[in-house]
Design an enzyme around this catalytic site. Sequence first.
Site, PDB file in Angstrom:
ATOM      1  N   LYS A 192      -0.380  16.970 -14.466  1.00 43.70           N
ATOM      2  CA  LYS A 192       0.721  17.877 -14.806  1.00 43.70           C
ATOM      3  C   LYS A 192       1.963  16.985 -14.850  1.00 43.70           C
ATOM      4  CE  LYS A 192       2.265  22.079 -15.496  1.00 43.70           C
ATOM      5  NZ  LYS A 192       1.955  22.833 -16.723  1.00 43.70           N
ATOM      6  N   ASP A 224      -3.238  22.930 -17.267  1.00 49.51           N
ATOM      7  CA  ASP A 224      -3.316  24.285 -17.831  1.00 49.51           C
ATOM      8  C   ASP A 224      -4.036  24.266 -19.176  1.00 49.51           C
ATOM      9  OD1 ASP A 224      -1.102  22.733 -18.444  1.00 49.51           O
ATOM     10  OD2 ASP A 224       0.287  24.396 -18.678  1.00 49.51           O
ATOM     11  N   ASP A 252     -15.219  24.325 -10.701  1.00 47.46           N
ATOM     12  CA  ASP A 252     -15.824  25.661 -10.611  1.00 47.46           C
ATOM     13  C   ASP A 252     -15.840  26.335 -11.975  1.00 47.46           C
ATOM     14  OD1 ASP A 252     -16.349  25.505  -7.940  1.00 47.46           O
ATOM     15  OD2 ASP A 252     -15.355  27.397  -7.422  1.00 47.46           O
TER      16      ASP A 252
END
Length: 357
Positions: A192, A224, A252
């Site tokens: 980020k 993102d 995940d």
Amino acid sequence: MNTHKICILKGDGIGPEIVKEAVKVLDCCAEKYNFKIEYDEALLGGCAIDACGTPLPQETIDKCKKADSVLLGAVGGPKWDKLPGNERPEAGLLGIRGALGLFANLRPAVIFEPLKGASPVKDEIIGDSLDLMVVRELTGGIYFGERGRRVSDGETEAYDTEQYKVSEIKRIAKVAFDMAMKRNKKVTSVDKANVLEASRLWRETVIEVAKDYPEVELNHLYVDNTAMQLVRNPKQFDVILTNNIFGDILSDEASMISGSIGMLASASLNAGNAGLYEPIHGSAPDIAGQNIANPLATILSVAMMLRYSLNESEAADAIENAVNKVLVNNRTPDIYTEGTNRVSCSEMGDLVCKALS
Ligand code: NAD
């Protein structure tokens, strides 16, 4: 003939059943591919609490340190749920990861062709198959940085700190690039960097490490965007390199693309490339002792062990091919679909061995 020392931690719940099948498959590979395995066994988790009063006996640490690799089933169960946090079976798992210095977590997200229908992602996005690898830093970042609470402007405020040293970024980046060299030679580094200083250092350092791997294509994505791209076009990825917190979430998400928890393997490696290999699922106490658990995640963990710690990649490929073949007609109850044979945990292990030979 190469000899590999493996320490087995069966753990709790379905742990002993699934590990038994994985060992069966490992023995078949040893015979076929001409290597020897020396097994040792130790206690971790609830079974260790019952036998020794602690989830991680010193003897277990010593035995794991002496081994070339560790194979773990799963730990935990309702019997030990009321114990305080640091005495629970799961504390043993965190403890052994720390004791072995396992800083790199590898989580493949693979879809085997016969199980394509189990993915929540559309067929046209998955194509024939999917095979990507998340390489996550496991012992640094915000989960280990300074944290606390303080009073600010008269009210309580909490803070956690994302922090990384260049050396920590370098060693995980090297794992990702080495991995890419054994795969499709592409690394996507996640950060980020538009907001976080730690991410800017991450990006600069990864670019430096990449200079030693001219054959590997490197690109950078914000976290993102990565989350979005994983479901929009997962096939663009080969190796995804992330810090601890982004990897926690993205691995995940990536594993859900494959649709079935009983199929997913993982590895955690230390600086010496010794590793701990385990399925990503837990001890499934609801089905323990019934011989219906899916042993394939543990069997595929053995394939990872052969490839990444023991340098037996031919045997690793053979296991993955055998699993693909067996899945065409045979399923444990968790992945059963009409028209296939419903098989038990031990039958699945036998079938993989048969397909191997
Ligand atoms: P779980 O992964 O054990 O089970 C979730 C569901 O998936 C259950 O319905 C279970 O039957 C099913 N399932 C899991 N693995 C399966 C397999 N191989 N074949 C068929 N079905 C399977 O998660 P949970 O129920 O949240 O946790 C149970 C215990 O496991 C808890 O004590 C938890 O702390 C522990 N746990 C351990 C680990 C680990 O050892 N690494 C990881 C997660 C959870």
